[in-house]
Scaffold this motif. Structure first.
Motif: not given
Length: 527
Positions: A145-152, A501-508, A514-517
Motif C-alpha cells: 500500500n503506497p498510499i493510506g492505511g496505518r503505514g506503508r 489494484v485495490q482501493y479501500i475506503w475507511h480501513p478498519g 486514510r483510504n488505502a490504495l
C-alpha cells in the motif's frame, strides 16, 4: 475443470488444480480452487482428465485427452448430465495412455500442457484410468500500500496444496463412493493486519499459517437425484459458494478475500466453515429434476472457533465444539451453457442456524478502538443461537458471436446476519468479469468488482453515545468498502499471473486512517 460449461452448484473448492487456475486464475479450491473443488477456496474444480460419459468415443492419444467444451473432465461428468454414468458410480471408458516423454519436447509443448507437470510420461493417465486422480497447486498473493492505511508496507503469502480423489467405482468396480483427501500449507504475512482491514485483501492469507487437512471425506451419489458427503469438509465447498464459468471459480477472479470463495460476511457473522479449514460435517443435495436446473440442499457442520489457529492444524473430532452450523440452500439455473443456448443465469438463496452460544455484538466493540482507550462498561451479554441468510446471482451479459468462448458475466451477492451478534449484518459483493481480452488472448480475463461491508449500526450508536458523554478518544465504527480491478494473464492452461489494484475506503471500519490504495500481484499454478 477446464470446460467452458457453467457449473452452478459444485465448487468441490477449493480444491483441485483447476480451481486454483480458476481463482487466481487457478485451482478447486479456497484460498479457495479444485479438481473435485477440493475448494475450497479454496475450492476443487478439477477431476480426472480421462472421465467420459457412457457411449463416448475414446480420446485419441495425445498430451491430454480430447474433451467437449461443454462436458468438463470432472469426476462427475457434465453438470447438465446427471445420468448415472456421469456421476462416478460406474466405470468410465479407459483413456488411451499417450506415448510421450516425461519432459516436454519444447517450451511450447510445456506451455500447452493442461498442468505444469503434464502426464508424467503417461503415468497420470494410467492412474486416472484406475480411478485415482492426483492434483496440486501453488498460489501466492503479494500486496503493498503506497498510499493510506496505518503505514506503508508490502506483504507476501502463499498456499501449496496436494490432494487426491479415489473413485472406487473405477478402482474396484463397486459403487462404494469417492474418497477425497487434500492437504494445504500456508505461510507468509497478511497486509490486512497492517492496514488494518476488516476483510483480508489477500485471499489465501489466514486460517493458520501451517499445514492442515482441508478435506478428508467420502462422497457418494445415488442416481441422478441425490448427492451426499461426510467427513472433514468445509462449508464453503457447498453453501454460498461461487459458481463456475469457463472452468474457473467466478468469485476468485479477484484477489480480495471479501469476494473470493464466498461472501465473507457469512464467515464473519457465524460458525460457517471456510476454506482451508475442515470441520466434521455432512450434507445432502437433492436435484428434483435429475439435472442442474434446481438444487435443494442441507448440511450439518461442527462449529469450533479455534480450528483456524496455527496450533490446532491437526485437531480432529469434536474437541472445542461450541455447537453446530445448519445451512440450507435452494438454487436455480436458467438458460444454456457458457458457449451454447440462451445466456445462463444462476440464483441461490440460503440461510443458516448456528446453535453456538456467543457474545452479542458489543463484544466486538474494542476491536475498533485504540488499544487501552476507555470504552466504559460494555453491555456484553451471551446469546444462544444466531441466524442469517444470503442471496447470490450471476448473469451472462453477452457472448461473442465470432467466438462463443469469449463472454462477459456479472454477479451480485447480499448476505444478512443476526443483528444481535453479527459484526456485518449487511454485506454486499458485486463484480463483472470479461473472458477474452485482446484478439490473441482468448483465455485472459479483466475483472472489476467490490464489496460494501456495513458494520453493525448498534456499535456506531453506542460509540456516539459515549462521545456525547465525554469519551473523546472513542472511534465510531461505520463500515469498510472496497473496489478492485485486475487483469488475469494466462500464458498456459496451468499458469495465471494477475496484477491488480485495490482501493479501500475507511480501513478498519473507522475514519482513523486514510483510504488505502493497494497494488497487488497474484500467481497460481496447478501441478
Amino acid at each position: 475443470m477446464t470446460s467452458r460449461t457453467f457449473r452452478l452448484w459444485r465448487n468441490t473448492k477449493k480444491i483441485s488444480a483447476a480451481v486454483l487456475i480458476g481463482y487466481c486464475g487457478a485451482v478447486s479450491a479456497s484460498a479457495h480452487a479444485q479438481v473435485s473443488k477440493p475448494s475450497s477456496t479454496r475450492h476443487d474444480d478439477s477431476g480426472p482428465h480421462g472421465s467420459m460419459r457412457e457411449g463416448a468415443t475414446p480420446s485419441p492419444p495425445s498430451s491430454q485427452p480430447a474433451i467437449s467444451v461443454d462436458d468438463p473432465p470432472t469426476l462427475f461428468g457434465s453438470p447438465y448430465n446427471r445420468a448415472p454414468s456421469s456421476l462416478g458410480t460406474t466405470r468410465h471408458a479407459v483413456t488411451p495412455v499417450p506415448d510421450e516423454p516425461f519432459i516436454p519436447a519444447s517450451f511450447e509443448d510445456w506451455l500447452a500442457q493442461t498442468t505444469m507437470t503434464g502426464n508424467w510420461g503417461g503415468e497420470r493417465v494410467r492412474l486416472q484410468n484406475e480411478g485415482i486422480n492426483i492434483f496440486g497447486h501453488y498460489l501466492e498473493d503479494s500486496a503493498g500500500n503506497p498510499i493510506g492505511g496505518r503505514g506503508r508496507t508490502v506483504r507476501y503469502a502463499h498456499e501449496a496444496a496436494l490432494g487426491a480423489d479415489v473413485n472406487f467405482a473405477q478402482l474396484t468396480g463397486h459403487n462404494i463412493g469417492i474418497f477425497h483427501i487434500l492437504l494445504t500449507e500456508r505461510a507468509g504475512q497478511g497486509i490486512g493486519q497492517q492496514l488494518p482491514a476488516l476483510n483480508s485483501p489477500q485471499e489465501i492469507f489466514g486460517s493458520g499459517e501451517t499445514i492442515r487437512f482441508t478435506r478428508l471425506s467420502f462422497e457418494r451419489q445415488f442416481g441422478r437425484y441425490v448427492d451426499t458427503e461426510i467427513g472433514w469438509i468445509n462449508t464453503e465447498n457447498d453453501f454460498a459458494q461461487s459458481t463456475t464459468h469457463w472452468g474457473m471459480n467466478l468469485y476468485c477472479q479477484f484477489q480480495t478475500n471479501a469476494i473470493c470463495g464466498m461472501p465473507q460476511g457469512i464467515a464473519s457473522n457465524s460458525g460457517y466453515g471456510y476454506y482451508p479449514t475442515a470441520h466434521p460435517g455432512a450434507y445432502i443435495k437433492v436435484f428434483p429434476f435429475g439435472d442442474q436446473r434446481m438444487l435443494v440442499s442441507a448440511g450439518i457442520y461442527n462449529v469450533d472457533p479455534t480450528i483456524s489457529n496455527t496450533g490446532y492444524a491437526w485437531k480432529m473430532w469434536l474437541h472445542g465444539s461450541t455447537g453446530v452450523f445448519l445451512p440450507f440452500q435452494i438454487g436455480w439455473h436458467f438458460g444454456g451453457t457458457d458457449t451454447h443456448g440462451a445466456l445462463p443465469t444462476n440464483v441461490k438463496v440460503g440461510g443458516y442456524w448456528d446453535t453456538s452460544e456467543v457474545n452479542n455484538v458489543y463484544g466486538q466493540f474494542k476491536g475498533f478502538q485504540i488499544p487501552g482507550v476507555d470504552v466504559g462498561n460494555l453491555p456484553i451479554e451471551k446469546v444462544r443461537g444466531r441466524f442469517g441468510g444470503w442471496f447470490e446471482g450471476d448473469q451472462m451479459l453477452q457472448r461473442d458471436r465470432a467466438d462463443p468462448h469469449r463472454s462477459t458475466i456479472a454477479f451480485l451477492s447480499f448476505t444478512w446476519g443476526d443483528p444481535r451478534t453479527a459484526i456485518a449484518p449487511y454485506f454486499i459483493t458485486w463484480g463483472i468479469v470479461r473472458k477474452g481480452t485482446f484478439w490473441n488472448r482468448p483465455n485472459d480475463t479483466i475483472s472489476i468488482g467490490g464489496k460494501f461491508n456495513f458494520v453493525n449500526p448498534k456499535l456506531g450508536i453506542y460509540a456516539a453515545a459515549l462521545q456525547q458523554q465525554g469519551y473523546t478518544n472513542i472511534l465510531k465504527p461505520s463500515g469498510e468498502h472496497a473496489g478492485e480491478i485486475n487483469y488475469g494473464y494466462r500464458p498456459a492452461p496451468w499458469l495465471t499471473l494477475r496484477p491488480g489494484v485495490q482501493y479501500i475506503w475507511h480501513p478498519g471500519g473507522t475514519n482513523r486512517y486514510r483510504n488505502a490504495l493497494l497494488l497487488d500481484m497474484e500467481m497460481g499454478t496447478t501441478f
